[in-house]
Design an enzyme around this catalytic site. Structure first.
Site, PDB file in Angstrom:
ATOM      1  N   GLU A  78       0.822  -1.216   0.000  1.00  0.00           N
ATOM      2  CA  GLU A  78       0.000   0.000   0.000  1.00  0.00           C
ATOM      3  C   GLU A  78       0.857   1.267   0.000  1.00  0.00           C
ATOM      4  O   GLU A  78       0.745   2.128   0.877  1.00  0.00           O
ATOM      5  CB  GLU A  78      -0.952  -0.021   1.201  1.00  0.00           C
ATOM      6  CG  GLU A  78      -1.912  -1.209   1.143  1.00  0.00           C
ATOM      7  CD  GLU A  78      -3.029  -1.161   2.175  1.00  0.00           C
ATOM      8  OE1 GLU A  78      -2.853  -0.522   3.223  1.00  0.00           O
ATOM      9  OE2 GLU A  78      -4.087  -1.770   1.928  1.00  0.00           O
ATOM     10  N   GLU A  81      -5.497  -8.364  -1.457  1.00  0.00           N
ATOM     11  CA  GLU A  81      -6.205  -8.248  -0.168  1.00  0.00           C
ATOM     12  C   GLU A  81      -7.655  -7.938  -0.462  1.00  0.00           C
ATOM     13  O   GLU A  81      -7.956  -7.057  -1.263  1.00  0.00           O
ATOM     14  CB  GLU A  81      -5.651  -7.098   0.689  1.00  0.00           C
ATOM     15  CG  GLU A  81      -4.347  -7.369   1.361  1.00  0.00           C
ATOM     16  CD  GLU A  81      -3.941  -6.257   2.326  1.00  0.00           C
ATOM     17  OE1 GLU A  81      -4.825  -5.622   2.942  1.00  0.00           O
ATOM     18  OE2 GLU A  81      -2.726  -6.028   2.450  1.00  0.00           O
TER      19      GLU A  81
HETATM   20  C1  BG6 Z   1      -4.619  -3.184   4.593  1.00  0.00           C
HETATM   21  C2  BG6 Z   1      -3.282  -3.578   5.138  1.00  0.00           C
HETATM   22  O1  BG6 Z   1      -4.711  -1.812   4.693  1.00  0.00           O
HETATM   23  O2  BG6 Z   1      -5.764  -3.576   5.248  1.00  0.00           O
HETATM   24  C3  BG6 Z   1      -3.309  -4.711   6.137  1.00  0.00           C
HETATM   25  O3  BG6 Z   1      -2.365  -3.880   4.106  1.00  0.00           O
HETATM   26  C4  BG6 Z   1      -4.525  -4.567   7.023  1.00  0.00           C
HETATM   27  O4  BG6 Z   1      -2.096  -4.716   6.836  1.00  0.00           O
HETATM   28  C5  BG6 Z   1      -5.769  -4.652   6.151  1.00  0.00           C
HETATM   29  O5  BG6 Z   1      -4.584  -5.481   8.058  1.00  0.00           O
HETATM   30  C6  BG6 Z   1      -7.077  -4.620   6.898  1.00  0.00           C
HETATM   31  O6  BG6 Z   1      -7.123  -3.523   7.730  1.00  0.00           O
HETATM   32  P1  BG6 Z   1      -7.437  -3.696   9.280  1.00  0.00           P
HETATM   33  O7  BG6 Z   1      -7.295  -2.349   9.851  1.00  0.00           O
HETATM   34  O8  BG6 Z   1      -8.830  -4.224   9.344  1.00  0.00           O
HETATM   35  O9  BG6 Z   1      -6.439  -4.661   9.796  1.00  0.00           O
END
Ligand code: BG6
Length: 482
Positions: free
Chosen positions: A179, A381
């Site tokens: 990111e 993701e």
């Molecule tokens: C992304 C990141 O922004 O979202 C992860 O790359 C992160 O590291 C994921 O865990 C989900 O966000 P969160 O705040 O729910 O963990």
């Protein structure tokens, strides 16, 4: 039927993690502290705090995380049971260079990843390795003020050199920065930029925010990324090295041209600025205009333009969780807890953490990206952070998660039909892990439940959720049986 397009037969189905949220073992095997090790726990409404040193009696959820460090064999076996083709993970930089600026790497850290990769290989699971995932060595933050300092480029490239050579025959897919566009947003200052706060230590502390500093740090990451791409290809020409963008899908709240234009400007600034540099090898015109108007002066060295041109990535990856609306009308009420998420979309429902669920936005996004760059894409993701309940018989019926993923997979299929070259999908937090945003355990994403709570209690035992069996079937049928 020509429209009966399927997922490509070698599609990379899998899941994703990051070392600092997953491994634990924060001070074992010679590992140094990373910036994630000084983050306290927070919640949807209470920001995590950055403590300059580890405070006695304070709970730091990333220290033990969910203990992949000691359980990687058991965990990888479970992923293999689901039929994973790919596993996205990060290497903890401070396991390899404990202080970031050490002259020699830490052999014990390298050995740990030898073992992890060997285990993945055993099951034919392709590793997709993020080189830097919100876990810069803490020393680099304290001593150099993180990525603001150009010295970090050399430290990063040295780290890449070591891991590229060590794993050149076992890892093919690499992502330079998780990111990277987080630095275009205030909350990325510490986590992405390793820039120390000088305010009250809150992660989302906007008061001390300074765009000049953030964009300078970002420039250094672009240079580091480009140098890594070039070096990686010299070490192994078959390496596939990608960018990774937190794609924020922005919709205009109304058809007022001011809203439409604002949505496009945000798309450019927060999503495309970084990938234009990483994919096309140069800053886009709109970035130059933005810097000019905001009085941001990026300090560039003479051959920087050349470096960027020579370090274009091979593929594009991104995270996708939600979409948001934007409005030129300042009076529209913003939503979101610890990060500002824009304006509520009346057509969408949101997760318990206020993230608006929008599968069709994923199709829109995939098209938007592909027609700009025409290079292979991976969704690295995606997923639903939700509270899971363990029933008395030990089952975990996470139908809401299955629904979320099913709908997103359907839209990926549509995008493939639209012509998008989509090559992989790794869902976030395939085994429950610590939330990056809040430090909570109860915001769970996994197919595999981990017995651990927000105060660090629990056996750390793994349990299969209903979604485990569902995803296994999805992979087995290559996305046909949803
Ligand atoms: C992304 C990141 O922004 O979202 C992860 O790359 C992160 O590291 C994921 O865990 C989900 O966000 P969160 O705040 O729910 O963990």
């Amino acid at each position: 039927n020509k429209l009966d397009k399927k997922f490509p037969k070698d599609f990379l189905w899998g899941g994703a993690t990051a070392a600092n949220q997953f491994e634990g073992g924060y001070n074992e095997g010679g590992k140094g502290l990373s910036i994630a090790d000084v983050l306290t726990a927070g919640s949807h409404t209470v920001p995590r705090r950055i403590t300059p040193t580890i405070e006695d009696g304070m709970y730091y959820p990333n220290h033990e995380a969910v203990d992949f460090y000691h359980r990687y064999k058991e965990d990888i076996k479970l992923l293999a049971e689901m039929g994973f083709k790919a596993f996205r993970m990060s290497i903890a930089w401070s396991r390899i260079f404990p202080n970031g600026d050490d002259p020699e790497p830490n052999e014990e850290g390298l050995k740990f990843y030898d073992n992890v990769f060997a285990e993945l290989k055993k099951y034919n699971i392709e590793p997709i390795v993020t080189i830097s995932h919100y876990e810069t060595p803490l020393n680099l933050a304290i001593k150099y003020n993180g990525w603001v300092n150009r010295n970090l480029v050399d430290f990063y490239v040295r780290y890449c050199d070591v891991i590229f050579r060590r794993y050149k025959d076992i890892v093919k897919y690499w992502l330079t920065f998780n990111e990277i566009n987080a630095l275009t947003m205030p909350w990325g200052t510490f986590m992405a930029g390793a820039i120390m706060p000088n305010g009250n230590g809150e992660i989302s502390n906007n008061e001390t925010d300074n765009e000049q500093i953030r964009y300078q740090a970002l420039h250094h990451q672009f240079i580091a990324s480009a140098k890594a791409v070039k070096l990686g290809h010299e070490i192994n020409k078959d390496f596939k090295i990608g960018c990774m963008i937190a794609y924020m899908c922005f919709y205009p709240l109304t058809c007022n041209p001011d809203d439409v234009l604002l949505a496009q400007q945000k798309d450019n600034l927060h999503n495309f600025l970084c990938s234009d540099v990483q994919v096309r090898g140069e800053y886009p015109g709109f970035a130059k205009r933005y810097f000019e108007e905001k009085n941001i002066n990026i300090n560039m060295q003479e051959n920087d333009e050349q470096i960027l041109k020579e370090g274009k990535v091979d593929f594009y990856t991104f995270s996708y969780y939600m979409s948001n609306c934007v409005s030129a009308d300042q009076n529209e009420e913003k939503i979101g807890g610890n990060i500002s998420l824009g304006i509520k979309n009346p057509y969408l429902k949101a997760s318990d953490w206020g993230w608006q669920i929008d599968p069709k936005g994923l199709r829109w996004t995939l098209n938007n990206i592909y027609y700009r760059y025409q290079i292979p894409i991976m969704v690295v993701e995606n997923g639903l952070g939700a509270i899971d309940k363990v029933e008395t018989d030990g089952t975990i019926n996470d139908d809401y998660r299955i629904d979320y993923l099913r709908e997103h997979i359907k839209q990926m299929k549509e995008a493939i039909l639209d012509g998008v070259d989509l090559i992989g999908y790794t869902t976030w937090g395939c085994i429950d892990l610590v939330s990056a945003g809040t430090g909570e355990m109860k915001k769970r994403y996994g197919f595999i439940y981990v017995d651990r709570d927000d105060e660090g209690r629990g056996t750390l035992n793994r349990m299969k959720k209903k979604s485990f069996y569902w995803y296994k079937k999805v992979i087995e049928t290559n996305g046909e049986d949803l």
